[in-house]
Design an enzyme around this catalytic site. Sequence first.
Site, mmCIF file in Angstrom:
data_model
loop_
_atom_site.group_PDB
_atom_site.id
_atom_site.type_symbol
_atom_site.label_atom_id
_atom_site.label_comp_id
_atom_site.label_asym_id
_atom_site.label_seq_id
_atom_site.Cartn_x
_atom_site.Cartn_y
_atom_site.Cartn_z
ATOM 1 N N ASP A 9 0.861 -1.210 0.113
ATOM 2 C CA ASP A 9 0.044 0.183 0.044
ATOM 3 C C ASP A 9 1.014 1.242 -0.085
ATOM 4 O OD1 ASP A 9 -1.719 2.125 0.476
ATOM 5 O OD2 ASP A 9 -2.341 1.318 2.522
ATOM 6 N N LYS A 70 2.509 11.149 -3.279
ATOM 7 C CA LYS A 70 1.501 10.489 -4.010
ATOM 8 C C LYS A 70 0.544 11.411 -4.813
ATOM 9 C CE LYS A 70 -1.844 6.893 -3.297
ATOM 10 N NZ LYS A 70 -2.487 6.084 -2.207
ATOM 11 N N GLU A 147 -7.286 0.665 -4.390
ATOM 12 C CA GLU A 147 -7.258 0.453 -2.906
ATOM 13 C C GLU A 147 -8.595 0.194 -2.351
ATOM 14 O OE1 GLU A 147 -6.296 4.351 -1.999
ATOM 15 O OE2 GLU A 147 -4.051 4.055 -2.645
ATOM 16 N N ASP A 169 -12.791 5.578 2.944
ATOM 17 C CA ASP A 169 -11.404 5.724 3.168
ATOM 18 C C ASP A 169 -11.168 6.975 3.632
ATOM 19 O OD1 ASP A 169 -8.751 5.391 3.045
ATOM 20 O OD2 ASP A 169 -8.562 4.335 1.279
#
Length: 588
Positions: A9, A70, A147, A169
């Site tokens: 991840d 990211k 994800e 999330d």
Amino acid sequence: MTEKILGIDLGTTNSEVALYENGTMTIIEGPDGKMLPSYVGLDDSDNLLVGGPAMNQFVLYPEKTIKSIKRLMGQTSPVPLGESSYLPQEISAMILRHLKNIAETSLGYPVHKAVITVPAFFSDSQRQATREAGQMAGLEVVKIINEPTAATLVYESNHKGAKRVLVYDLGGGTFDVSVVELQDDVIEVIASHGNNNLGGDDFDALIEKLLMTQIEEDGFSDISRQAQARIRRAAENAKKQLSNQPFALIEEEYLSERDGIPYNLSVELARHEYEEMITPLLDETLDSVHLVLKDAGLTSSGIDEILLVGGSTRTPLLQQRLEKVFGKAPRFELDPDLCVAAGAALQAAMISGEEIRAVLVDVTPYTFGTSAIGEIDGEFSLNMFVPVIKKNSPIPVTRSELFYTAADFQHTVEIKVYQGEAKNALENIEVGSFLVEGLSELPSKNEIIAKFSLDSNGILQVSAIEKVTGLEKSITIDNVITDENRDSLDQARDKIRQLFGEEEQENYTAESIETGDSTSKNVGNSRKVQAEALIDKARSLFDTAGDDDREDMIDLIENIDQALVDDNENLLLELMEELSEIIFYMES
Ligand code: AMP
């Protein structure tokens, strides 16, 4: 030996690496623990730092540290770091290389392949950049998966048939919500929404602002960068504490000084104040939830499960808000920080042909809590069940909640500990009770904190603490998670069913249970204390009560006294409930 494939991840705030082999899931730990902060930096001698050491220097040396790379994946412009500059995938490659090293050190053999997760909204170029980052780190990226797909895979590893899940999330810096459809072995994201700039960091910033206001009011407006870094960390710690307890005490010594006298910060933040602060941010996430449902052509009732992912989903208010929208509790039995990495590892194991078993964690099969005066479905009740440790919480777990005394100068409170899911405490199993005597001479609303700790051996410890004095009483209850308890819960339910029939089950009141039971009970000591406190409370309201209310209260007090003399608990409960109701409405 078949070649092992890691699950990674690669997160905005933290990254994790996992391996599933021989039926066991392992999140591989490095020097920073299971979670590697997604930071890259250079130290004084320009040595590369990845993870915790880079994060720790971020506030002091922002020009020599990179966070949240990211967010820039897929962009072609380089980012500066020290004297040089790097493409976003090069920085991500440094994080991946570090994770690969951690895995190889722990496993004792080299690993060359990985499954890496990306947000569902990532474009082709962002996915390609992630793939390149893997290659630069010496990893063949055998698959990139979304994800929410990874999280669904790990929660539903043994799933058969069709199902729709909502994956909510909320991490440190990003928020995503997706609807995922499972059709036997096919898992597909059918809609996704989010905000790339919303997360737990924003919650921290609100607390930080509150602390800065206090510091300014105390006359210290310019504080050092180091002090600023400490305040930020203290804010995050307080936020995390408030997920488990009703107050957080934020204390930082020597943040500054004047004339040689140190300045120490001390602020108490209550959960309800914090919840008010974050409500607009949670509202924003719920707007996205509604949008994603609309895009998927669904209403909330079309969702079978709600899965929580990302560290910030530990926030109790967020869980409550979701439960309200969907009418069912979200699932959180898997660690929300780790379940995406675990899903990637599961996908990796499937690719290497491993046999997959359900990923099991130790959870409590019941809710544990206590009772308080309140409302059940809009009806006043003396026995509202207040859950403290919720069903399916991973154990060991410790949680505390705030309660208030009902009467002025109340010396005693009784804490009854229940196990079960019913809104009415009397419908659950009472697994223990204790009295806290010798409370301070204070008006009503004296704060009592009830703290529940459940360990993996099924031992439940419950304490009650008077906040002003720290006066504490506790009990330990062994074997709360037993089949015997399960049986008695079933028996309690059967009894209710027999008494009221199926359809009335949900809504019966304390009064109806007690009077419906033909065996009369004797009045216990704690009930007497409760009755006396209630009478005191009623008397204290005589001056402000209207004539009718006062007369009703006087009649009820007389009848309660008589019920105490007659030792008739059923009648006593009925009368106490009537009296409490008058008090409740007078006070509100
Ligand atoms: P992630 O990006 O999924 O690793 O999530 C990191 C975020 O979760 C950070 O903002 C953390 O402060 C937050 N977080 C971690 N533990 C808790 C907690 N117990 N309560 C609230 N937020 C938390």
